[in-house]
Scaffold this motif. Structure first.
Motif, PDB file in Angstrom:
ATOM      1  N   UNK A 172      50.037   7.459   9.944  1.00 39.55           N
ATOM      2  CA  UNK A 172      48.829   6.675  10.225  1.00 39.55           C
ATOM      3  C   UNK A 172      48.560   6.623  11.730  1.00 39.55           C
ATOM      4  N   UNK A 173      49.596   6.365  12.510  1.00 36.96           N
ATOM      5  CA  UNK A 173      49.434   6.293  13.969  1.00 36.96           C
ATOM      6  C   UNK A 173      49.018   7.650  14.529  1.00 36.96           C
ATOM      7  N   UNK A 174      49.679   8.731  14.085  1.00 37.34           N
ATOM      8  CA  UNK A 174      49.372  10.068  14.603  1.00 37.34           C
ATOM      9  C   UNK A 174      47.968  10.513  14.206  1.00 37.34           C
ATOM     10  N   UNK A 175      47.578  10.253  12.946  1.00 39.58           N
ATOM     11  CA  UNK A 175      46.221  10.604  12.513  1.00 39.58           C
ATOM     12  C   UNK A 175      45.177   9.818  13.309  1.00 39.58           C
ATOM     13  N   UNK A 176      45.460   8.553  13.556  1.00 38.01           N
ATOM     14  CA  UNK A 176      44.528   7.726  14.329  1.00 38.01           C
ATOM     15  C   UNK A 176      44.348   8.285  15.733  1.00 38.01           C
ATOM     16  N   UNK A 177      45.443   8.722  16.345  1.00 41.77           N
ATOM     17  CA  UNK A 177      45.368   9.306  17.689  1.00 41.77           C
ATOM     18  C   UNK A 177      44.507  10.576  17.680  1.00 41.77           C
ATOM     19  N   UNK A 178      44.735  11.444  16.693  1.00 44.07           N
ATOM     20  CA  UNK A 178      43.969  12.694  16.607  1.00 44.07           C
ATOM     21  C   UNK A 178      42.478  12.403  16.454  1.00 44.07           C
ATOM     22  N   UNK A 179      42.135  11.505  15.540  1.00 40.05           N
ATOM     23  CA  UNK A 179      40.726  11.203  15.287  1.00 40.05           C
ATOM     24  C   UNK A 179      40.070  10.494  16.475  1.00 40.05           C
ATOM     25  N   UNK A 180      40.833   9.665  17.174  1.00 41.96           N
ATOM     26  CA  UNK A 180      40.274   8.961  18.332  1.00 41.96           C
ATOM     27  C   UNK A 180      39.994   9.922  19.482  1.00 41.96           C
ATOM     28  N   UNK A 181      40.807  10.967  19.610  1.00 47.01           N
ATOM     29  CA  UNK A 181      40.598  11.955  20.683  1.00 47.01           C
ATOM     30  C   UNK A 181      39.224  12.608  20.556  1.00 47.01           C
ATOM     31  N   UNK A 182      38.812  12.851  19.298  1.00 51.27           N
ATOM     32  CA  UNK A 182      37.544  13.552  19.075  1.00 51.27           C
ATOM     33  C   UNK A 182      36.406  12.597  18.711  1.00 51.27           C
ATOM     34  N   UNK A 183      36.655  11.296  18.841  1.00 56.13           N
ATOM     35  CA  UNK A 183      35.593  10.311  18.670  1.00 56.13           C
ATOM     36  C   UNK A 183      35.013  10.258  17.268  1.00 56.13           C
ATOM     37  N   UNK A 184      35.855  10.400  16.245  1.00 57.07           N
ATOM     38  CA  UNK A 184      35.384  10.358  14.863  1.00 57.07           C
ATOM     39  C   UNK A 184      35.144   8.905  14.453  1.00 57.07           C
ATOM     40  N   UNK A 185      33.964   8.563  13.911  1.00 58.65           N
ATOM     41  CA  UNK A 185      33.695   7.184  13.468  1.00 58.65           C
ATOM     42  C   UNK A 185      34.617   6.774  12.316  1.00 58.65           C
ATOM     43  N   UNK A 186      34.863   5.475  12.210  1.00 58.30           N
ATOM     44  CA  UNK A 186      35.684   4.914  11.118  1.00 58.30           C
ATOM     45  C   UNK A 186      37.055   5.585  11.053  1.00 58.30           C
TER      46      UNK A 186
END
Length: 363
Positions: free
Chosen positions: A221-235
């Protein structure tokens, strides 16, 4: 000598057995929700036992107080997730209520046209194939209001189920010694020691397994959140949570999670240029997810599960693979706990077997 009376009695017993079995199966079908509640409560109990023992041994809590404290941790954990998701779900509900079916269809059609243009620019003739599929014309987007009502109904059912599970878990934790004493009266004296030892070891190993599973999902969960936050994915929190939970399904779950992340990334960038915005962002997100899976498959999963159930990583891989061939996705999910139970029982009842000695040397 076999007489007609003996044959008749045998037929009657067989019919009675079939009728009884049919009634039992039908009864289990009727109470399947209760069985699910009991199984989930048992899993929570296995996770909660080490926490309960910590409160009793280290903090010197009384048994009932330690049970309440353990259950409170579960409730706070669940409440934290709910409170985290409510603002996001509320925002998405408002967005969905404002969306028009025609606009959604127009956006998806635009995305399809951009994909066709990109493929054609690379000399890939896919326009005719996509037109024949005619996906957008087959979709009815008027289902959204019904879907929202269905979600509300599911949330209501989930709330009742959660309350039932927590209630059952409380008494599983509080009265576990009482259950053991009651079980002793039903166990044959000749096998009492072996069965009780098996139950103790199974409880210990499965508690470690489910705690390890929670730890693995938290890391993902933490790693996926980091990946998605890097590319500015909503939600990104909801997407990361769903993708982490999908990893409960070994090997197939990560693939589904990657597809889900790719689709949601593309939909979140509707209206942007396909070749310069949508496609590169989706590829980067997939690469990030695959890096997370490499980390999970080679570091966290082998370390966590091999130590929690005292099995070699290759052993776990083969067990999951065989279970998948025999029973599909459900088999893959329950493979490791069931295999652990079988190993413990094998060691207690067949300790002289060479194969069992080899497989259970670390238990």
């Amino acid at each position: 000598m076999i007489t007609s009376k003996i044959i008749g009695n045998g037929i009657l017993r067989a019919i009675g057995f079939i009728v009884l079995a049919t009634i039992s199966i039908y009864f289990i079908y009727l109470i399947q929700s209760v069985i699910v509640y009991l199984v989930v409560a048992l899993i929570l109990t296995l996770i909660g036992n080490p926490i309960l023992d910590f409160f009793k041994r280290r903090l010197k809590f009384k048994h009932t107080l330690a049970t309440i404290a353990t259950l409170s941790i579960f409730i706070l954990f669940i409440a934290g997730f709910v409170l985290m998701f409510i603002p996001l779900i509320s925002a998405q509900g408002q967005n969905l209520s404002l969306l028009k079916s025609a606009e959604i269809e127009e956006n998806l059609t635009e995305l399809s046209d951009q994909a066709i243009t990109f493929l054609e620019s690379h000399n890939i003739d896919s326009e005719e194939m996509l037109k024949e599929a005619n996906v957008t014309s087959k979709l009815n987007f008027n289902f959204i209001p019904n879907f929202l009502n269905s979600v509300l109904g599911t949330i209501g059912s989930f709330g009742m189920g959660l309350a039932s599970v927590l209630f059952i878990t409380f008494f599983f934790l509080k009265d576990r010694l009482l259950f053991i004493v009651g079980a002793k009266k039903l166990i044959p004296d000749a096998n009492e020691e072996q069965i009780l030892n098996s139950v103790h070891k199974i409880n210990h190993l499965l508690s470690r397994y489910f705690i390890g599973l929670l730890l693995q999902l938290s890391i993902l969960f933490v790693l996926y959140t980091i990946v998605l936050s890097i590319f500015g994915i909503p939600n990104l929190v909801i997407i990361a949570f769903l993708c982490a939970v999908l990893n409960i399904i070994p090997y197939i779950g990560p693939l589904i999670a990657s597809i889900l992340a790719a689709v949601l990334t593309m939909l979140s960038n509707l209206g942007s240029d396909f070749q310069t915005e949508i496609l590169p962002t989706t590829i980067y997100v997939l690469i990030g997810f695959w890096i997370v899976q490499v980390i999970d498959n080679n570091l966290s999963t082998p370390i966590i599960f091999s130590k929690s159930v005292s099995s070699h990583p290759l052993e776990i891989f083969l067990v999951i693979l065989i279970a998948g061939f025999l029973s599909g996705i459900l088999g893959m999910i329950i493979a490791v706990p069931l295999y652990t139970i079988m190993k413990v029982i094998g060691k207690e009842f067949f300790p002289e077997n060479k194969v069992i000695q080899l497989l259970t040397k670390n238990i």
